[in-house]
Enzyme design. Sequence first.
Site: not given
Length: 216
Positions: A73, A133, A45, A49
Amino acid sequence: MSMSTAPEIARLGACGVVPVVVIDEAEIAVPLAEALLAGGIDVIEITLRRPAAMAALEVVAKKVAGILPVAGTVVTPAQAAEVQNAGARAVVSPGFTESVDEAMKKTGLPWLPGVATASDCMRAVSAGRLHCKFFPAEQAGGVPGLKALSGPFPQMKFCPTGGVSLANLGNYLALPQVLCVGGSWLVPADAVKNRDWAQVTKLAREAREKVAELRG
């Protein structure tokens, strides 16, 4: 539309542990992904960011055939299309919004939105999102919190992320509602900085051995 049968979701479950990676330089993405693969972890993953994330995702999708590239994200509808174009084959978000859900449905990619409360779960379920998640896992109540949340939502499966480590991943994976766990401990910042890929492989192998041991 439920994503319950997506092969990518099954792949996350089979691996059991998903490395959550922050990449500052796209050129390290391939050796990093290869180091994880060498330790038996075939999913990665890459979180959005950092500015280099999209390029890192693209290069891993193109050059590391054995690994499942997941974009993390993803928080805006525009990012949904961007990560699809970069080659992501699944997407993870820290939360849930209807606008990102709509954008994700247009891509057709499996999406694990983040949930932490019963209201989050109600919104996810109403959109047909049954794989989510659980974030931030430890801060949102840890194993007891997830057990309590699962009571009203027995149809849901979760990937707890946030405060998960080698020390506590077994507590999560022991729960039938847990698909896999996610964690940044697999790719420590110092190992990345020093290009210590052997350390990444070692941590990946430890995690995979722990998963295999727990699953018998």
